[in-house]
Design a protein around this motif. Sequence first.
Motif, PDB file in Angstrom:
ATOM      1  N   ALA A   1      -7.988  45.352 -12.372  1.00 52.45           N
ATOM      2  CA  ALA A   1      -7.208  45.095 -10.844  1.00 52.45           C
ATOM      3  C   ALA A   1      -5.825  45.144 -10.477  1.00 52.45           C
ATOM      4  CB  ALA A   1      -7.898  43.341 -10.011  1.00 52.45           C
ATOM      5  N   PHE A   2      -5.266  44.128 -11.562  1.00 48.05           N
ATOM      6  CA  PHE A   2      -4.174  43.330 -11.611  1.00 48.05           C
ATOM      7  C   PHE A   2      -2.828  44.663 -11.907  1.00 48.05           C
ATOM      8  CE2 PHE A   2      -3.593  42.118 -15.951  1.00 48.05           C
ATOM      9  CZ  PHE A   2      -5.108  42.047 -16.451  1.00 48.05           C
ATOM     10  N   THR A   3      -3.419  45.651 -13.175  1.00 43.31           N
ATOM     11  CA  THR A   3      -3.015  46.592 -13.271  1.00 43.31           C
ATOM     12  C   THR A   3      -2.674  48.058 -12.325  1.00 43.31           C
ATOM     13  OG1 THR A   3      -3.748  46.437 -15.436  1.00 43.31           O
ATOM     14  CG2 THR A   3      -2.720  48.947 -14.797  1.00 43.31           C
ATOM     15  N   GLN A   4      -3.583  47.746 -11.429  1.00 47.53           N
ATOM     16  CA  GLN A   4      -3.393  48.391 -10.127  1.00 47.53           C
ATOM     17  C   GLN A   4      -2.566  48.174  -9.645  1.00 47.53           C
ATOM     18  OE1 GLN A   4      -7.181  50.271  -8.855  1.00 47.53           O
ATOM     19  NE2 GLN A   4      -8.607  49.038  -9.724  1.00 47.53           N
ATOM     20  N   VAL A   5      -2.397  46.729  -8.902  1.00 45.83           N
ATOM     21  CA  VAL A   5      -1.597  46.394  -8.144  1.00 45.83           C
ATOM     22  C   VAL A   5       0.172  46.750  -9.283  1.00 45.83           C
ATOM     23  CG1 VAL A   5      -0.730  44.674  -7.234  1.00 45.83           C
ATOM     24  CG2 VAL A   5      -2.389  44.421  -7.142  1.00 45.83           C
ATOM     25  N   ALA A   6       0.764  46.492 -10.352  1.00 40.50           N
ATOM     26  CA  ALA A   6       1.425  46.829 -10.250  1.00 40.50           C
ATOM     27  C   ALA A   6       1.923  48.527 -10.281  1.00 40.50           C
ATOM     28  CB  ALA A   6       1.195  46.850 -12.261  1.00 40.50           C
ATOM     29  N   GLY A   7       0.348  49.437 -10.424  1.00 35.41           N
ATOM     30  CA  GLY A   7       1.088  50.930 -10.198  1.00 35.41           C
ATOM     31  C   GLY A   7       1.136  50.743  -8.766  1.00 35.41           C
ATOM     32  N   ILE A   8       1.348  50.317  -7.929  1.00 39.92           N
ATOM     33  CA  ILE A   8       1.423  50.232  -6.631  1.00 39.92           C
ATOM     34  C   ILE A   8       3.561  50.336  -6.442  1.00 39.92           C
ATOM     35  CG2 ILE A   8       1.625  49.195  -4.387  1.00 39.92           C
ATOM     36  CD1 ILE A   8      -0.981  48.580  -4.632  1.00 39.92           C
ATOM     37  N   GLU A   9       3.084  49.334  -6.969  1.00 42.45           N
ATOM     38  CA  GLU A   9       5.226  49.090  -7.654  1.00 42.45           C
ATOM     39  C   GLU A   9       5.790  49.643  -8.239  1.00 42.45           C
ATOM     40  OE1 GLU A   9       7.078  46.538  -6.215  1.00 42.45           O
ATOM     41  OE2 GLU A   9       8.888  47.035  -8.205  1.00 42.45           O
ATOM     42  N   ALA A  10       4.690  50.389  -9.184  1.00 45.61           N
ATOM     43  CA  ALA A  10       5.864  50.957 -10.340  1.00 45.61           C
ATOM     44  C   ALA A  10       5.851  52.812  -9.305  1.00 45.61           C
ATOM     45  CB  ALA A  10       4.365  51.735 -11.153  1.00 45.61           C
ATOM     46  N   LEU A  11       4.843  52.901  -8.069  1.00 38.45           N
ATOM     47  CA  LEU A  11       5.247  54.360  -7.759  1.00 38.45           C
ATOM     48  C   LEU A  11       6.199  54.153  -6.138  1.00 38.45           C
ATOM     49  CD1 LEU A  11       1.865  56.266  -7.528  1.00 38.45           C
ATOM     50  CD2 LEU A  11       4.275  56.806  -8.833  1.00 38.45           C
ATOM     51  N   ARG A  12       6.309  52.460  -5.854  1.00 38.37           N
ATOM     52  CA  ARG A  12       6.699  52.526  -4.967  1.00 38.37           C
ATOM     53  C   ARG A  12       8.185  52.101  -4.366  1.00 38.37           C
ATOM     54  NH1 ARG A  12       4.069  54.915  -0.594  1.00 38.37           N
ATOM     55  NH2 ARG A  12       1.647  54.182   0.089  1.00 38.37           N
ATOM     56  N   GLY A  13       8.608  51.422  -5.688  1.00 37.68           N
ATOM     57  CA  GLY A  13       9.897  50.574  -6.870  1.00 37.68           C
ATOM     58  C   GLY A  13      10.457  51.417  -7.055  1.00 37.68           C
TER      59      GLY A  13
ATOM     60  N   ASP B   1       9.841  48.886 -23.206  1.00 39.64           N
ATOM     61  CA  ASP B   1       8.791  48.026 -22.662  1.00 39.64           C
ATOM     62  C   ASP B   1       8.986  48.783 -21.017  1.00 39.64           C
ATOM     63  OD1 ASP B   1       7.915  45.876 -22.158  1.00 39.64           O
ATOM     64  OD2 ASP B   1       9.958  44.779 -22.545  1.00 39.64           O
ATOM     65  N   THR B   2       8.141  48.097 -20.743  1.00 37.51           N
ATOM     66  CA  THR B   2       7.613  48.765 -19.249  1.00 37.51           C
ATOM     67  C   THR B   2       9.077  47.712 -17.865  1.00 37.51           C
ATOM     68  OG1 THR B   2       5.886  48.199 -20.220  1.00 37.51           O
ATOM     69  CG2 THR B   2       5.950  48.420 -17.210  1.00 37.51           C
ATOM     70  N   PRO B   3       9.547  48.659 -16.836  1.00 41.62           N
ATOM     71  CA  PRO B   3      10.144  47.987 -15.783  1.00 41.62           C
ATOM     72  C   PRO B   3       9.455  46.457 -15.441  1.00 41.62           C
ATOM     73  CG  PRO B   3       9.639  50.016 -15.984  1.00 41.62           C
ATOM     74  CD  PRO B   3       8.418  49.803 -16.657  1.00 41.62           C
ATOM     75  N   GLY B   4      10.662  45.855 -15.822  1.00 42.72           N
ATOM     76  CA  GLY B   4      10.696  44.494 -15.467  1.00 42.72           C
ATOM     77  C   GLY B   4       9.905  44.344 -13.837  1.00 42.72           C
ATOM     78  N   ASN B   5      10.680  44.974 -13.328  1.00 44.61           N
ATOM     79  CA  ASN B   5       9.928  45.296 -11.527  1.00 44.61           C
ATOM     80  C   ASN B   5       8.379  45.005 -11.369  1.00 44.61           C
ATOM     81  OD1 ASN B   5      10.599  46.871 -12.323  1.00 44.61           O
ATOM     82  ND2 ASN B   5       9.988  48.343  -9.730  1.00 44.61           N
ATOM     83  N   ILE B   6       7.654  46.413 -12.506  1.00 43.86           N
ATOM     84  CA  ILE B   6       6.075  46.418 -12.675  1.00 43.86           C
ATOM     85  C   ILE B   6       5.677  45.180 -13.554  1.00 43.86           C
ATOM     86  CG2 ILE B   6       4.760  48.176 -13.281  1.00 43.86           C
ATOM     87  CD1 ILE B   6       7.016  50.082 -13.652  1.00 43.86           C
ATOM     88  N   LYS B   7       6.261  44.469 -14.545  1.00 45.50           N
ATOM     89  CA  LYS B   7       5.858  43.281 -15.135  1.00 45.50           C
ATOM     90  C   LYS B   7       5.022  41.840 -14.228  1.00 45.50           C
ATOM     91  CE  LYS B   7       8.250  43.474 -18.952  1.00 45.50           C
ATOM     92  NZ  LYS B   7       8.262  43.059 -20.304  1.00 45.50           N
ATOM     93  N   ASP B   8       6.389  42.366 -13.421  1.00 43.33           N
ATOM     94  CA  ASP B   8       6.477  40.953 -12.274  1.00 43.33           C
ATOM     95  C   ASP B   8       4.784  41.501 -11.083  1.00 43.33           C
ATOM     96  OD1 ASP B   8       8.690  39.978 -14.066  1.00 43.33           O
ATOM     97  OD2 ASP B   8       9.867  40.589 -12.691  1.00 43.33           O
ATOM     98  N   ALA B   9       4.978  42.328 -10.905  1.00 41.53           N
ATOM     99  CA  ALA B   9       4.086  42.959 -10.231  1.00 41.53           C
ATOM    100  C   ALA B   9       2.501  41.519 -10.434  1.00 41.53           C
ATOM    101  CB  ALA B   9       3.605  43.877  -9.631  1.00 41.53           C
ATOM    102  N   ALA B  10       2.695  42.888 -11.872  1.00 40.25           N
ATOM    103  CA  ALA B  10       1.251  42.402 -12.705  1.00 40.25           C
ATOM    104  C   ALA B  10       0.743  40.864 -12.333  1.00 40.25           C
ATOM    105  CB  ALA B  10       0.817  43.579 -13.976  1.00 40.25           C
ATOM    106  N   VAL B  11       1.808  40.382 -13.064  1.00 35.05           N
ATOM    107  CA  VAL B  11       2.725  39.026 -13.196  1.00 35.05           C
ATOM    108  C   VAL B  11       1.649  38.208 -11.966  1.00 35.05           C
ATOM    109  CG1 VAL B  11       2.894  36.700 -13.847  1.00 35.05           C
ATOM    110  CG2 VAL B  11       2.998  38.803 -14.894  1.00 35.05           C
ATOM    111  N   LYS B  12       1.670  38.321 -10.824  1.00 36.25           N
ATOM    112  CA  LYS B  12       2.140  37.720  -9.338  1.00 36.25           C
ATOM    113  C   LYS B  12       0.348  38.284  -9.022  1.00 36.25           C
ATOM    114  CE  LYS B  12       4.374  38.448  -4.977  1.00 36.25           C
ATOM    115  NZ  LYS B  12       4.957  38.723  -4.297  1.00 36.25           N
TER     116      LYS B  12
END
Length: 390
Positions: A273-285, A45-56
């Motif tokens: 758009a929200f996918t891109q925000v999740a991408g920031i979390e993926a790289l920086r998280g 599954d996609t890591p939880g922190n990335i999914k949370d970032a997309a929802v937010k």
Amino acid sequence: MSFACAKRMDVLGTETAFEVLAKAKALEKQGKEIVHLEIGEPDFDTPGNIKDAAVKAMHSGYTHYTPAAGIPELREAIADYISKTRKIDVIADEVVVTPGAKPIIFFSILAYVNPGEEVMYVNPGFPIYESVINFIDAKAVPIPLLEERDFRLDPSFIREHLTRKTKMIILNSPENPTGGVLTKDDLKAIVDLIANRDDILVLADEIYSRIIYEGKHESIASLPGMKEKTIILDGFSKTYAMTGWRLGYGVMRKDFAPKITQLMINCNSCTSAFTQVAGIEALRGPQHEAEKMVEEFKKRREVIVSGLNAIEGLSCKKPHGAFYVFPNIKKTGMKGRELQDLLLNKAGVATLSGTSFGKLGEGYLRLSFANSVPNIKKALTCISETLENQ
Ligand SMILES: Cc1ncc(COP(=O)(O)O)c(C=O)c1O
């Protein structure tokens, strides 16, 4: 009334993985059990922190168009990531974000190769390279990847086939479908061959750069003089188990980025758009989930390679990267397509014929080990029994 397709559609290829998946799903609907080793996506599954970032992000208004080349913060995060991992200076203006990494293949070829010009690409290789080269009426020049060379290309082939019309060389390391990984010396040899050719671009498909089992990933863009001549393709699909999110990118010269962006405007307007925000979390998280997946793939690699080598008629080299094995099936006396069909219909194991990756894939099969150890073991038993009863 019948409408004929435009002529250009005659030469457009496809990815047979999706066709085999559809056939396997149809068999499952009839009640058959199928182990899926055909499709190239992590089963995690996609890591939880990335999914949370997309929802937010979705709840805070990232539900509209973004700039066509991507949200500036994501372009910056990608520039930082590529600067760090490839040891080159990259700025946000040199990054174009796309829905998955695949459009970078299409856009790069469309933007930089004219009909009649030549593109060298690895074969067996990701089928979309050849498909797009043919689609734009360029000349496809396959670079053979041989088992004897551990599926690493032979630079002398490039030397012998370079012509004045060569416009692009497509590399893929770690490679789909063979798991071959290019060494720094391989890359240096290629760079030497094109050092005096400022008219040749390299498309470096590095989508599996983080899924590597021995040594480290080497990028041709890191070698002297090559940053300006390379378009790096990378993305989130494989590293962060985000295939369904559709998020990837190209890193290229600052003057190329507006051209690729113009193609984005014509095709997609922008990436979600929200996918891109999740991408920031993926790289920086935190990165431990991504690293854990590679550890798990490494264990599965041992199981599948030793299991295949124990089956009469098959022999399998250990892949150095990505999550595929590419066993030699020549001793079974069957063609790839024949064995693919037999395994799907009789063994209940979905695999892909090596020919799905080009003519030079004949005699091989591709199996993805992005599946659990119990499922891989089950598949190995079913394959072994089916071949014994042939
Ligand atoms: C070699 C290679 N390049 C590019 C891609 C495309 O990746 P994405 O799903 O991000 O479009 C894939 C996906 O299978 C691949 O195997």
